[in-house]
Design a protein around this motif. Sequence first.
Motif, PDB file in Angstrom:
ATOM      1  N   LEU A   1       0.849  -1.199   0.000  1.00  0.00           N
ATOM      2  CA  LEU A   1       0.000   0.000   0.000  1.00  0.00           C
ATOM      3  C   LEU A   1       0.883   1.247   0.000  1.00  0.00           C
ATOM      4  O   LEU A   1       1.916   1.284   0.668  1.00  0.00           O
ATOM      5  CB  LEU A   1      -0.876   0.003   1.273  1.00  0.00           C
ATOM      6  CG  LEU A   1      -1.885   1.145   1.416  1.00  0.00           C
ATOM      7  CD1 LEU A   1      -3.107   0.895   0.528  1.00  0.00           C
ATOM      8  CD2 LEU A   1      -2.330   1.306   2.873  1.00  0.00           C
TER       9      LEU A   1
ATOM     10  N   ARG B   1       1.778  -4.646   4.582  1.00  0.00           N
ATOM     11  CA  ARG B   1       0.665  -4.955   5.488  1.00  0.00           C
ATOM     12  C   ARG B   1       1.034  -6.096   6.435  1.00  0.00           C
ATOM     13  O   ARG B   1       1.698  -7.057   6.039  1.00  0.00           O
ATOM     14  CB  ARG B   1      -0.559  -5.343   4.646  1.00  0.00           C
ATOM     15  CG  ARG B   1      -1.860  -5.401   5.432  1.00  0.00           C
ATOM     16  CD  ARG B   1      -3.041  -5.790   4.536  1.00  0.00           C
ATOM     17  NE  ARG B   1      -3.500  -4.684   3.709  1.00  0.00           N
ATOM     18  CZ  ARG B   1      -3.418  -4.639   2.373  1.00  0.00           C
ATOM     19  NH1 ARG B   1      -2.911  -5.650   1.703  1.00  0.00           N
ATOM     20  NH2 ARG B   1      -3.868  -3.598   1.698  1.00  0.00           N
TER      21      ARG B   1
ATOM     22  N   GLU C   1      -7.211   0.058   0.359  1.00  0.00           N
ATOM     23  CA  GLU C   1      -7.432   0.289   1.785  1.00  0.00           C
ATOM     24  C   GLU C   1      -8.757   1.039   1.914  1.00  0.00           C
ATOM     25  O   GLU C   1      -8.841   2.220   1.595  1.00  0.00           O
ATOM     26  CB  GLU C   1      -6.276   1.104   2.398  1.00  0.00           C
ATOM     27  CG  GLU C   1      -6.475   1.474   3.848  1.00  0.00           C
ATOM     28  CD  GLU C   1      -6.849   0.289   4.746  1.00  0.00           C
ATOM     29  OE1 GLU C   1      -6.061  -0.667   4.847  1.00  0.00           O
ATOM     30  OE2 GLU C   1      -7.953   0.328   5.355  1.00  0.00           O
TER      31      GLU C   1
ATOM     32  N   ILE D   1      -5.454   4.591   8.850  1.00  0.00           N
ATOM     33  CA  ILE D   1      -4.687   3.349   8.981  1.00  0.00           C
ATOM     34  C   ILE D   1      -3.778   3.436  10.206  1.00  0.00           C
ATOM     35  O   ILE D   1      -3.462   4.530  10.679  1.00  0.00           O
ATOM     36  CB  ILE D   1      -3.817   3.060   7.728  1.00  0.00           C
ATOM     37  CG1 ILE D   1      -2.852   4.222   7.457  1.00  0.00           C
ATOM     38  CG2 ILE D   1      -4.669   2.773   6.512  1.00  0.00           C
ATOM     39  CD1 ILE D   1      -1.740   3.884   6.473  1.00  0.00           C
TER      40      ILE D   1
END
Lengths: 206, 217
Positions: free
Chosen positions: B77, B155, B121, B126
């Motif tokens: 990400l 992740r 996401e 986050i």
Amino acid sequence: MKNKIQQLLVVTTSILAFVVSFTTVVNASTFSFSWAYKTNGLVDVKASPEYLSSDYNGTVFDEGIDKWNASKANVIISEVSRTASKVDLYTVSRSQWNDNGWGSGEAWAQGFSGTTPCTTTPVFTNPEDKCANSLINYGAVYTNDSNVSFWKSRREALIAHEIGHIIGLKHTSLISAKSDSIMTANLEGGYDVSSYDEGEVNYKYR
Amino acid sequence: MTFLVMMKAKLTTNIDKERVNLRKSIIWISSVSLAIVLGVSLGFVYNSNNDTHVEDNNTLTAPITNNLSEEFWNVDLIVKGKVIQEEATFQKDTGVDTKIPSKMEVTPATIEVDEVIYGNEPNKTITYLQHGNSNETAKPKHVQKNDEVILILTRTTDGQYWSYNFDDGIWYVKNGKVKSNTSEKYLVDYKDKDAKDFIKEIRKAAKNKKKNENYKQ
Ligand SMILES: [Zn+2]
């Protein structure tokens, strides 16, 4: 004619002085901590490959430690069971490696002084923070199971390189030694213990 | 009389010769010392300007990579966002059965996501994990509340994130330019460059991410 000789002398002396000052300024590529165990004047590393994956256990581990054993460095690395080992090598699963935030690398080494890890991550301000001038009595080498080289030669060199860190070798910074030293960062130099590496160990444990 | 004149003349030439010799040796000595001084100072300057002096205390071995897409092989990400707050530090077990237990300190930060540059996401915030605590000099340096950041992330199994590789994944946006402590060869040139261009380049690299051919896939 005499002028030419004089000019030549000035140039050669300059170059000579440059080289001398250049090579002496660059200090030794060693940490201030040392391996705690020595037997008959040899740095004595008893290592267990029990927790390595099949990519590293067996001949890769054997050839890896042989790089030091066959060298002129005063080091003896022997394979022992986990009950007798002072260095344990582990292959860490992808999920575990990721959960620990250990980055994209292939392996890292962690020394311990007493019960204190010198560093708890592969990258730190200064791994000597907690181990400066200490004796290292235990070491762990972690290999990343999700980033394994196809090349046996590199995996063997990786084993030798990471154990090199445990006994107190830093990355080789001397430009003239980088091309063949096994301790060059990211194994960008050689895959075998060079005479420079031997010299670093033997000077550190003189 | 003639003899005296001759003697005098000889004496003068001798003195002249000595003078010339002296001058010659002075020139030689000074050139050689100048050369030594020049060489030594050049050596020092070269040293201090060179990477030979970078303190390299890492024990981490990074893989062979040929481009940014290979460098990003483990990136899940990439987000642009703002640091909302730093959370409390906790102890995390490494999950490796070392004879001497090795726990790590982890300090999470909550990031408000403005833009997902790469990956998926769904949440607006986050949890970004950082090594060490905020009381000592942690490396990489922790983000601060209100920092504008671009984070290149991996992740965890429980849906939180670490930088994909320490300093290399942490970028600050200041006045439209990006800043980082990276020394990664395919990223270092983006330091102080335009944030928009940087985003374009890292998005492209991440979309094409792949492991280097020398590694098991
Ligand atoms: Zn290393």
